[in-house]
Write an enzyme that holds these catalytic residues in place. Structure first.
Site, PDB file in Angstrom:
ATOM      1  N   HIS A  23      32.677  47.732  33.297  1.00  0.00           N
ATOM      2  CA  HIS A  23      32.298  48.113  31.937  1.00  0.00           C
ATOM      3  C   HIS A  23      32.612  46.943  31.012  1.00  0.00           C
ATOM      4  CE1 HIS A  23      32.580  52.648  33.004  1.00  0.00           C
ATOM      5  NE2 HIS A  23      31.337  52.210  33.089  1.00  0.00           N
TER       6      HIS A  23
ATOM      7  N   GLU B 207      43.044  52.929  34.704  1.00  0.00           N
ATOM      8  CA  GLU B 207      42.641  52.814  33.303  1.00  0.00           C
ATOM      9  C   GLU B 207      43.838  52.204  32.580  1.00  0.00           C
ATOM     10  OE1 GLU B 207      39.788  53.492  31.834  1.00  0.00           O
ATOM     11  OE2 GLU B 207      38.681  54.724  33.288  1.00  0.00           O
TER      12      GLU B 207
ATOM     13  N   GLU C 209      35.577  46.388  28.242  1.00  0.00           N
ATOM     14  CA  GLU C 209      36.965  46.606  28.645  1.00  0.00           C
ATOM     15  C   GLU C 209      37.620  45.281  29.022  1.00  0.00           C
ATOM     16  OE1 GLU C 209      36.573  49.644  31.648  1.00  0.00           O
ATOM     17  OE2 GLU C 209      35.520  50.994  30.263  1.00  0.00           O
TER      18      GLU C 209
ATOM     19  N   HIS D 152      39.859  49.345  34.892  1.00  0.00           N
ATOM     20  CA  HIS D 152      39.132  49.773  33.703  1.00  0.00           C
ATOM     21  C   HIS D 152      40.097  49.843  32.525  1.00  0.00           C
ATOM     22  CE1 HIS D 152      35.238  51.354  35.455  1.00  0.00           C
ATOM     23  NE2 HIS D 152      35.959  51.180  36.558  1.00  0.00           N
TER      24      HIS D 152
END
Length: 425
Positions: free
Chosen positions: A182, A381, A185, A306
């Site tokens: 992504h 994350e 990020e 992420h």
């Protein structure tokens, strides 16, 4: 032509392409709202908004009842949005009345282009070509240890470049680390390069063992086109840059051919979670999957980086059903989140993707686990927590090192537990 020479030519093409001027997206006077659907009817309203308006940028997927959803809203769209939320009795909170001002207050500190080869460091973020030049330098300076690898290609012709690290000089059980799928990020690629550097230079015994006992494959940028676009045009861009029906890009972490588009993704090309017209429609995911398939049997642990929200996640994203070795996943999860907490007290939570965060079919970790016999696959994350910064994708540069240090602590513990459970045998 050797891989090194061909990649050097590709890098020159990337530099030339990056030089094309583009008007930078700004978010002056855009509002940031946080909304929460308390029932299925309210969730349907938010889903309709997500699929029908190009003046509202959803920072979170609209998937489950009770989950907070952040929306960046154009000034002219605010009255319409508030009317819709009011009629549906959806609770909301204004978090910023000027998103651009809020973003500008965060010091991301991007390195001056062309300086990476001199002193690549983790006090700042880097543009793609500087990181690629640094990887090239590592391969030249560490023959027999660092090998430049090309994990795939992009729609705009860039290489998905990474390194293979064999510190022991011979093949060992494999760990694959993928980051930056992504685009916005930024902390994920930065942390990946930090880990590369530590594997090559650290004198800490646990890290030295991590480098020597495993063969590492690290791809800091799984979505190069998107990452370049976040530097040149729109800092909040998430997807690839493939053109689709008046909009651009698909979500590359909803595009993998494992229960593709069953849940937690959109069929709207303008959505940030657009799954693409078909599984592996994106050159990035297709070519990367082909590279991974060529390593089948060599990779025992897959890690995807992420941001943000401080979660550690494992399969599945398409269903609440749990993996057959979920007991082992939970053991690895427990030691990994304990380790991430020790250095700075940072708290991670998590579990299986579907229940811990939201349904999300077509993710890379699910594909690796479900089709490639990779029996341990995790998604981090990274910082910040969901409540720490209004614009969580813009982590201050001063936090790159601490975020990466605690991540490495966690991966050291993760690899040790995966080994204890016999998965590297």
């Amino acid at each position: 032509m050797s891989l090194t020479k061909s990649l050097l030519l590709a890098l020159l093409a990337v530099v030339a392409l990056a030089g094309v001027s583009a008007e930078r997206a700004r978010y002056d006077n855009y509002r940031l709202y946080k909304a929460n659907a308390e029932n299925a009817e309210q969730l349907a309203v938010l889903k309709q908004l997500e699929s029908s308006s190009d003046s509202i940028l959803f920072l979170d997927g609209v998937h489950i009842v009770g989950a907070d959803v952040k929306m960046v809203v154009a000034p002219h769209k605010v009255p319409d949005l508030l009317e819709i939320l009011g009629k549906a009795e959806i609770k909301y909170l204004l978090q910023s009345s000027d998103v651009q001002k809020t973003m500008d207050e965060i010091d991301e500190k991007v390195a001056m282009k062309g300086r990476a080869g001199e002193a690549y460091n983790w006090a700042q973020y880097y543009e793609l070509d500087d990181t690629y030049a640094w990887l090239q330098t590592l391969a030249i300076e560490n023959p027999g240890v660092v090998t430049l690898i090309e994990g795939g290609k992009t729609y705009q012709g860039r290489s998905i470049l990474g390194v293979k690290i064999t510190k022991s000089g011979k093949e060992k059980p494999g760990i694959f680390l993928e980051a930056g799928i992504h685009a916005r990020e930024w902390i994920a690629p930065a942390a990946a390069t930090y880990i590369i550097n530590q594997l090559l230079t650290s004198e800490v015994e646990a890290v030295k063992q991590l480098a020597e006992n495993y063969t590492w494959y690290v791809l800091p940028h799984a979505n190069p086109d998107g990452y370049v676009y976040t530097h040149t045009t729109d800092r909040m861009w998430r997807k690839t840059r493939t053109p689709y029906q008046g909009c651009f890009g698909a979500d590359p972490n909803r595009n993998w051919a494992f229960h593709w588009n069953e849940v937690g993704a959109s069929s709207n090309p303008c959505s940030d979670t657009y799954a693409g017209p078909s599984a592996f429609s994106e050159i990035e995911t297709l070519s990367l999957s082909n590279y991974l398939a060529s390593l089948k049997g060599k990779i025992q642990l897959y890690i995807s980086l992420h941001a943000y929200s401080q979660y550690l996640l494992y399969p599945y994203g398409h269903t609440g059903d749990l993996p057959d070795n979920v007991a082992d996943f939970r053991k690895v999860y427990d030691v990994s989140i304990a380790a991430v907490n020790k250095r700075y007290g940072t708290t991670y939570t998590g579990g299986n993707i579907y229940d811990a965060i939201y349904p999300a079919a077509g993710a890379s970790v699910d594909w690796a686990y479900g089709t490639q016999d990779v029996r341990m696959a995790f998604c981090y994350e990274l910082r910040p927590s969901s409540n720490s910064f209004i614009t969580g994708f813009k982590l201050p540069a001063a936090q790159i090192v601490p975020a990466s240090e605690e991540l490495l602590d966690s991966i050291v513990a993760m690899a040790a537990e995966v080994n204890n459970l016999g998965y590297f045998n």
